[in-house]
Design an enzyme around this catalytic site. Sequence first.
Site, PDB file in Angstrom:
ATOM      1  N   GLY A 278      -2.093  86.601 -32.409  1.00  0.00           N
ATOM      2  CA  GLY A 278      -0.791  86.763 -33.051  1.00  0.00           C
ATOM      3  C   GLY A 278       0.401  86.223 -32.302  1.00  0.00           C
ATOM      4  CD  GLU A 320      -9.951  89.006 -31.829  1.00  0.00           C
ATOM      5  OE1 GLU A 320     -11.088  89.496 -31.811  1.00  0.00           O
ATOM      6  OE2 GLU A 320      -9.120  89.268 -32.719  1.00  0.00           O
ATOM      7  N   PRO A 321      -6.278  84.547 -29.476  1.00  0.00           N
ATOM      8  CG  PRO A 321      -5.876  83.107 -27.676  1.00  0.00           C
ATOM      9  CD  PRO A 321      -6.647  84.332 -28.065  1.00  0.00           C
ATOM     10  N   GLY A 322      -5.202  82.220 -31.908  1.00  0.00           N
ATOM     11  CA  GLY A 322      -5.625  81.090 -32.740  1.00  0.00           C
ATOM     12  C   GLY A 322      -4.508  80.069 -32.748  1.00  0.00           C
ATOM     13  NE  ARG A 323       0.757  81.577 -35.872  1.00  0.00           N
ATOM     14  CZ  ARG A 323       0.843  81.689 -37.196  1.00  0.00           C
ATOM     15  NH1 ARG A 323       1.375  80.727 -37.906  1.00  0.00           N
ATOM     16  NH2 ARG A 323       0.401  82.774 -37.809  1.00  0.00           N
ATOM     17  NE  ARG A 360       1.450  79.011 -41.368  1.00  0.00           N
ATOM     18  CZ  ARG A 360       2.651  79.201 -40.875  1.00  0.00           C
ATOM     19  NH1 ARG A 360       3.485  78.174 -40.747  1.00  0.00           N
ATOM     20  NH2 ARG A 360       3.043  80.393 -40.501  1.00  0.00           N
ATOM     21  CE1 TYR A 364       1.331  83.780 -45.153  1.00  0.00           C
ATOM     22  CE2 TYR A 364       1.181  81.573 -44.232  1.00  0.00           C
ATOM     23  CZ  TYR A 364       0.578  82.727 -44.680  1.00  0.00           C
ATOM     24  OH  TYR A 364      -0.771  82.828 -44.633  1.00  0.00           O
ATOM     25  CB  CYS A 391       1.932  69.330 -61.395  1.00  0.00           C
ATOM     26  SG  CYS A 391       1.532  67.627 -61.653  1.00  0.00           S
ATOM     27  CE1 TYR A 421      -4.866  81.386 -39.390  1.00  0.00           C
ATOM     28  CE2 TYR A 421      -3.035  81.033 -37.871  1.00  0.00           C
ATOM     29  CZ  TYR A 421      -4.203  81.692 -38.207  1.00  0.00           C
ATOM     30  OH  TYR A 421      -4.716  82.655 -37.376  1.00  0.00           O
TER      31      TYR A 421
HETATM   32  N1  LLP Z   1      -7.593  88.124 -34.581  1.00  0.00           N
HETATM   33  C1  LLP Z   1      -7.609  88.653 -35.813  1.00  0.00           C
HETATM   34  C2  LLP Z   1      -8.399  89.851 -36.061  1.00  0.00           C
HETATM   35  C3  LLP Z   1      -6.871  88.058 -36.841  1.00  0.00           C
HETATM   36  O1  LLP Z   1      -6.882  88.597 -38.055  1.00  0.00           O
HETATM   37  C4  LLP Z   1      -6.112  86.898 -36.574  1.00  0.00           C
HETATM   38  C5  LLP Z   1      -5.328  86.249 -37.624  1.00  0.00           C
HETATM   39  C6  LLP Z   1      -6.139  86.368 -35.276  1.00  0.00           C
HETATM   40  C7  LLP Z   1      -6.883  87.018 -34.298  1.00  0.00           C
HETATM   41  C8  LLP Z   1      -5.411  85.131 -34.887  1.00  0.00           C
HETATM   42  O2  LLP Z   1      -4.043  85.207 -35.057  1.00  0.00           O
HETATM   43  P1  LLP Z   1      -3.091  84.041 -34.514  1.00  0.00           P
HETATM   44  O3  LLP Z   1      -3.148  84.090 -33.000  1.00  0.00           O
HETATM   45  O4  LLP Z   1      -3.635  82.738 -35.021  1.00  0.00           O
HETATM   46  O5  LLP Z   1      -1.760  84.341 -35.070  1.00  0.00           O
HETATM   47  N2  LLP Z   1      -2.371  82.276 -42.494  1.00  0.00           N
HETATM   48  C9  LLP Z   1      -1.336  82.903 -41.703  1.00  0.00           C
HETATM   49  C10 LLP Z   1      -1.911  83.627 -40.509  1.00  0.00           C
HETATM   50  C11 LLP Z   1      -2.947  84.647 -40.876  1.00  0.00           C
HETATM   51  C12 LLP Z   1      -3.596  85.207 -39.645  1.00  0.00           C
HETATM   52  C13 LLP Z   1      -4.751  86.060 -39.967  1.00  0.00           C
HETATM   53  N3  LLP Z   1      -5.370  86.651 -38.831  1.00  0.00           N
HETATM   54  C14 LLP Z   1      -0.322  81.841 -41.278  1.00  0.00           C
HETATM   55  O6  LLP Z   1      -0.475  80.690 -41.650  1.00  0.00           O
HETATM   56  O7  LLP Z   1       0.674  82.152 -40.612  1.00  0.00           O
END
Ligand code: LLP
Length: 463
Positions: A278, A320-323, A360, A364, A391, A421
């Site tokens: 997050g 758990e970093p993704g973004r 996005r 959002y 469209c 994302y």
């Molecule tokens: N761990 C869990 C359990 C999660 O549900 C998520 C994201 C992450 C880690 C990774 O979060 P991050 O570090 O990437 O923020 N589609 C949305 C974001 C949805 C995230 C869902 N869960 C967007 O485009 O902003």
Amino acid sequence: MSRSAHPAGPRHADVLPEGHYSAPPADLNTLDPKVWAQTVTRDDEGVVTVGGIDVKRIAEEFGTPTYVLDEADFRARARAWRTAFGPDADVFYAGKAFLSRAVVRWLNEEGLNLDVCSGGELATALSGGMPAERIAFHGNNKSADEIRRAVEAGVGRIVLDSFQEIVRVAHIAQSLGKRQKVQIRITVGVEAHTHEFIATAHEDQKFGIPLAGGQAAEAVQRALQLDGLDVIGIHSHIGSQIFDMSGFEVAAHRVVGLLRDIRDEHGVELPEIDLGGGLGIAYTSDDDPREPHEIAKALTEIVSRECEAARLRTPRISVEPGRAIVGPTAFTLYEVGTIKPLDGLRTYVSVDGGMSDNIRTALYDAEYTVALVSRASDAEPMLARVVGKHCESGDIVVKDAFLPADLAPGDLIAVPATGAYCRSMASNYNHVLRPPVVAVNDEGARVIVRRETEEDLLRLDVG
Ligand code: LLP
């Protein structure tokens, strides 16, 4: 509260009035390193390059739109997280942000683990060579088949999200003669400062088991009693695109409080906690994300302090970093198709993609920037809105941005910070084909996810 009051880019407190846009930058040719991938720069001719390769060559070879991913930057960010947390913690990259087999290989080589949340992500992780014991399996409604595949593969942990799932996973593990390591995902009741669609720890939403009313404690107790399960810890994910560490602080305090209650009631000290992902990134120059080492320091200090106060052994932490890893590493390269000046309003710049490659903005109210990348320009700034070819009038990629007034059809423009994302949430709306992901490193550019073709579309349509 209206959705437009929660733009996912900036924080709550920075919400700007409707129709607001900031002043044009002093020089439209400048590329702010905060929002662009590490190796992106402009060459002597004014053409933007990434990993030393110019974007015109990328467009010629791979077409547009294309997601262009800087592999060196991805690896550097992954490594920075790994190093920041050190050997006594685990970093699980959240595959939902963007997953492909090349990414799995890079993660593996950089020593990261992987969080997956569907059978499809699990299949990609395994096929890309991630050892099963380094995979965490998430989701609020995993199917029995997905659970079976995860247990059979030997995933390192399944994160249990409901009372039903506790029993379901225990039953499946037992029927396979296995004992599955699990964490219980709880909701700690924190209002994360982010868009309501990506906040996940307040009570009124679908994820996790509420701490409130003793439900989480009850879930742990039940799980501890089941033979098929080995309860290794508690999981909390408070939301996404968060800059403020105070939400994590409250979450850690409450998670540790639960660990203490479990110890007091059952005599068991659970060895792990996962604080989720997050962490926010810079979509525009106004955003100020934290560095991984600051985040690691803050989180480990909070947990140690809380554990000391509760007289608990400090559990192993995972995140758990993704973004924060993949987001800044890619930009989307588009070709300008049409330019429509609307007097007194703004100029609509249509590109060859849109909400199918970046949902996005529509979903959002996310904010992005954009730059002319196929050449430099000294023309006056023009207030532009970058829109797609769908469209739908909500098909907006960049709501307000300045582009040079001499922009012309055929120019290439790029939107940075689209690594997370965007491809993973891409659709076929209007039967538009999903763009490829091209990874660039110092050996060159190569496709890691190929462009969708009309044959791909027609193959699914069985007539
Ligand atoms: N761990 C869990 C359990 C999660 O549900 C998520 C994201 C992450 C880690 C990774 O979060 P991050 O570090 O990437 O923020 N589609 C949305 C974001 C949805 C995230 C869902 N869960 C967007 O485009 O902003």
